[in-house]
Design an enzyme around this catalytic site. Structure first.
Site, short mmCIF file in Angstrom:
data_model
loop_
_atom_site.label_atom_id
_atom_site.label_comp_id
_atom_site.label_asym_id
_atom_site.label_seq_id
_atom_site.Cartn_x
_atom_site.Cartn_y
_atom_site.Cartn_z
CD GLU A 195 116.42 61.46 51.44
OE1 GLU A 195 117.19 61.52 50.47
OE2 GLU A 195 115.96 60.39 51.88
CE LYS A 196 111.19 68.82 58.02
NZ LYS A 196 112.68 68.74 58.19
CG HIS A 222 113.19 63.74 47.76
ND1 HIS A 222 112.46 63.05 46.82
CD2 HIS A 222 114.44 63.84 47.26
CE1 HIS A 222 113.24 62.74 45.80
NE2 HIS A 222 114.44 63.21 46.05
NE ARG A 232 122.59 59.45 51.55
CZ ARG A 232 121.93 59.13 50.44
NH1 ARG A 232 120.89 58.31 50.51
NH2 ARG A 232 122.30 59.59 49.26
CB CYS A 257 140.67 57.67 58.31
SG CYS A 257 140.29 56.01 57.67
CD GLU A 272 117.34 56.34 44.88
OE1 GLU A 272 117.48 57.58 44.96
OE2 GLU A 272 117.86 55.55 45.69
CB CYS A 321 137.73 57.65 53.67
SG CYS A 321 138.12 57.63 55.43
CB CYS A 364 136.45 54.50 56.81
SG CYS A 364 137.95 54.01 55.92
CG ASN A 411 120.74 53.77 48.53
OD1 ASN A 411 119.99 53.40 47.61
ND2 ASN A 411 120.84 55.04 48.88
CD GLU A 412 121.80 57.69 45.78
OE1 GLU A 412 121.06 58.10 44.86
OE2 GLU A 412 122.04 58.36 46.81
#
Length: 655
Positions: free
Chosen positions: A354-355, A357, A110, A159, A306, A157, A114, A148-149
């Site tokens: 994340e199965k 989690h 995920r 590059c 979360e 990064c 950049c 998200n986060e």
């Protein structure tokens, strides 16, 4: 806080794209049973909502949002941009980020993008426009959730696109190349730049890199992602009057974003926090993170976006939570200012990274201890709902700086054993064990309301921030500073003339030389404490000596000093020795603890406001704790003690 129901919200992330429509209906029915009233959706929805370039498919999201709305559940709506779909990096591979060694990081996980990529921004903002137009006035939407986060995996990064953006950021900051050369000290190792085009990100080199350049790259990277947040938020606000936020990561293993600069941009300050069992005391770290999040919120109530109901999946050893632990963790956040508690995630995934989690609804279903714990938490939040809107009481502050975190842990430093966050945690833990509630503030914050300010390892500090702390002491405030503080200015340039640099006058000391200790070595102090990690050749100017070293490399040299209201400790004291020193400073400053001293097993925090006052007592230990008799909202009874592993929220009588 946001357009929500009264009381303490209970919420979760939901990923309906992982399940069939018949499961959606089952889930919503169970959410109602569990008292869930806020659900985050479309967090990772990009490939479902835009399965191919420019072709949008909202039917599934429409149905899910409608289903939640029909059942009285509000929506925390994600923009869906956190992870791009495979077609985007296939068509535009230039969006992929590069690591410090110059190698490309590929899709498959995920955040494979950049932050400086103009192509990514164009495509992501086009999606945000579509989502905002479609749902900007939907009655179910209570909050916008940008990405998200941000920066969890791709904050830094290296590059070519990032290099060009970095040069632009530097031009804006320094204006002239000569000013940059002076700020970075480029006369060292023949690094002087003649043109902006010569500057690169601090990629991995054959030797030590320029520390000032590295710190500026951290600043740039934080600002670059903040700029991205602003771009999404601008679109959302153009189409909607609903509040906008994103989830911070105030936690022990994420350090790349300076949230002091981010917080003013948030309509709601929200944080993600997970117990980290790689730490010696993960529960103490939870308390610190909650206090820091409250500091980012300016002392106002905030949102826990979360947390985990049980085990996570990304630590070497993923420990589950014992019965009652999830409730204790949750109420610790509430005690320290959270008015909304959300979890990742609703239903445990059957596939994907994340199965394993945990979730509110585990793989084993509802006939489980975990599900019964969720129901119990929901009932507890309903009972203590009247606490919402009150604020945490504290007259002690701890100064925290992301810039010091970055700079104090540079490649070349006196001791690799000195890590910034560990020193911060040690100071906060000592206060917590003394029953003292602590606000966490930025360098340069207004300190007038506090009786005591603790400054652990503030390696980098500006003249303005240091002067504000000195003025605070002159006006009667008490200050406690620990070693490796005040050493450099904001350019990472040593403050010449003796250590601890910016603080030596207010502390009344003059340091000549650092003398770090090897691992496993310790020194004894004249007050009976021991020190590890660090000593220094120190003499007093206007301060009095509280304790000296009795052995080690500096026998007879001051280790702890006091200059009126200003204390300094020049070694890493053992936990008991640090607690004793902090107790002396707390007593001298006239600080009143909210609760009793403990080894950290008991937390007592007070929230008050609008004529209301509530005392939170969280007993992590194995023995009951006596308290003054009062009405406990959790049990709806009069109690005089809090049992082992239990929590209480006492409604206090106010005048």
């Amino acid at each position: 806080m946001f357009k929500r129901k009264t009381g303490i919200s209970l919420g979760c992330d939901y990923n309906p794209e992982q399940w069939s429509p018949d499961v959606w209906r089952e889930d919503v029915a169970l959410m109602r049973q569990a008292g869930v009233d806020l659900v985050a959706v479309n967090i990772f929805g990009w490939s479902n909502v835009e399965p191919s370039p420019g072709r949008y498919h909202f039917d599934d999201l429409d149905e899910v949002i409608g289903l939640l709305h029909e059942n009285g559940i509000q929506v925390n709506l994600g923009t869906g941009t956190s992870s791009p779909p495979p077609w985007l990096s296939t068509l535009y591979p230039e969006i992929l980020p590069a690591a410090a060694d110059g190698t490309i990081r590929f899709p498959g996980g995920r955040q494979a993008w950049c932050p400086s990529s103009p192509v990514f921004r164009e495509k992501a903002l086009a999606l945000v426009e579509q989502v905002a137009q479609r749902y900007g006035s939907h009655p179910a939407v209570a909050l916008w959730h940008v990405s998200n986060e941000l920066g969890c995996h791709n904050a830094l990064c290296y590059c070519d696109a990032s290099a060009e953006a970095f040069r632009g950021w530097l031009r804006e900051r320094y204006r002239k190349i000569e000013t940059l050369n002076e700020a970075w000290g480029t006369s060292f190792w023949s690094q002087r730049y003649g043109d902006w085009s010569e500057i690169q990100p601090p990629r991995l080199a054959l030797s030590l890199r320029n520390p000032a350049q590295i710190v500026d790259f951290h600043r740039f990277s934080s600002d670059e992602l903040l700029g991205y947040y602003r771009a999404e938020a601008e679109i959302l606000r153009r189409h909607s009057d609903i509040k906008v936020t994103t989830n911070f990561m105030v936690t022990a293993h994420i350090r790349n974003l300076d949230y002091w600069s981010w917080a003013p941009e948030m309509d709601v300050v929200a944080n993600d926090h997970y117990l980290d069992h790689r730490l010696g005391d993960p529960v103490a770290e939870l308390s610190f993170a909650a206090d820091l999040t409250r500091g980012l919120a300016g002392g106002k109530p905030w949102m826990l976006m979360e947390q985990a109901a049980g085990a996570v999946n990304w630590q070497p050893h993923n420990l589950t939570k014992a019965p009652g632990e999830m409730i204790r963790n949750s109420l610790t956040h509430v005690a320290r200012g959270a008015d909304s508690l959300c979890f990742f995630q609703w239903r445990a995934s059957a596939q994907g990274a994340e199965k394993f989690h945990s979730a509110l609804l585990p793989h084993a279903g509802t006939d489980t201890v975990a599900w019964r714990e969720v129901l119990r938490l929901s009932e507890t939040l309903d009972r203590i709902g009247e606490v919402a809107g009150t604020e945490v009481e504290s007259d002690v502050a701890l100064v925290f700086s992301w810039e010091s975190w970055w700079s104090a842990e540079g490649e070349a430093r006196p001791s690799q054993a000195v890590t910034y966050l560990d020193q911060v945690h040690r100071a906060h833990r000592a206060l917590r064990e003394l029953g003292v509630t602590t606000d966490v503030v930025a360098p340069g914050a207004d300190l007038e309301k506090y009786k005591l300010v603790v400054v652990p390892c503030l390696y980098m500090v500006s003249d303005e921030a240091a002067e504000r702390m000195a003025a605070y002491v002159e006006n009667g405030g008490s200050l406690l500073v620990t070693f490796f503080s005040g050493i450099v200015d904001e350019r990472d340039r040593i403050r010449l003339g003796g250590y601890p640099g910016a603080f030596k006058d207010v502390l009344g000391v003059h340091g000549e030389e650092f003398a770090p200790l090897l691992p496993g070595h310790q020194v004894r102090l004249s007050n009976g404490a021991t020190g590890t990690t660090w000593t220094e050749r120190l003499r007093t100017t206007t301060a009095e000596t509280v304790a000296t070293y009795t052995d080690g490399p500096m026998p007879g040299v001051p280790a702890i000093t006091r200059n009126g209201n200003a204390w300094y400790v020049a070694t890493e004291l053992d936990p008991r020795g640090l607690r004793e020193l902090v107790r002396d400073a707390v007593t001298a400053a006239g600080v009143t603890a909210a609760g009793p001293e403990s080894n950290g097993d008991v937390e007592v925090v007070r929230r008050s406001g609008d004529g209301r006052s509530y005392l939170f007592v969280i007993n992590h230990g194995t023995q009951p704790v006596a308290i003054e008799t009062g009405h406990d909202l959790v049990t709806d009874t009069e109690i005089s003690n809090v049992g082992a592993g239990q929590t209480a929220v006492i409604r206090e009588v106010t005048a």
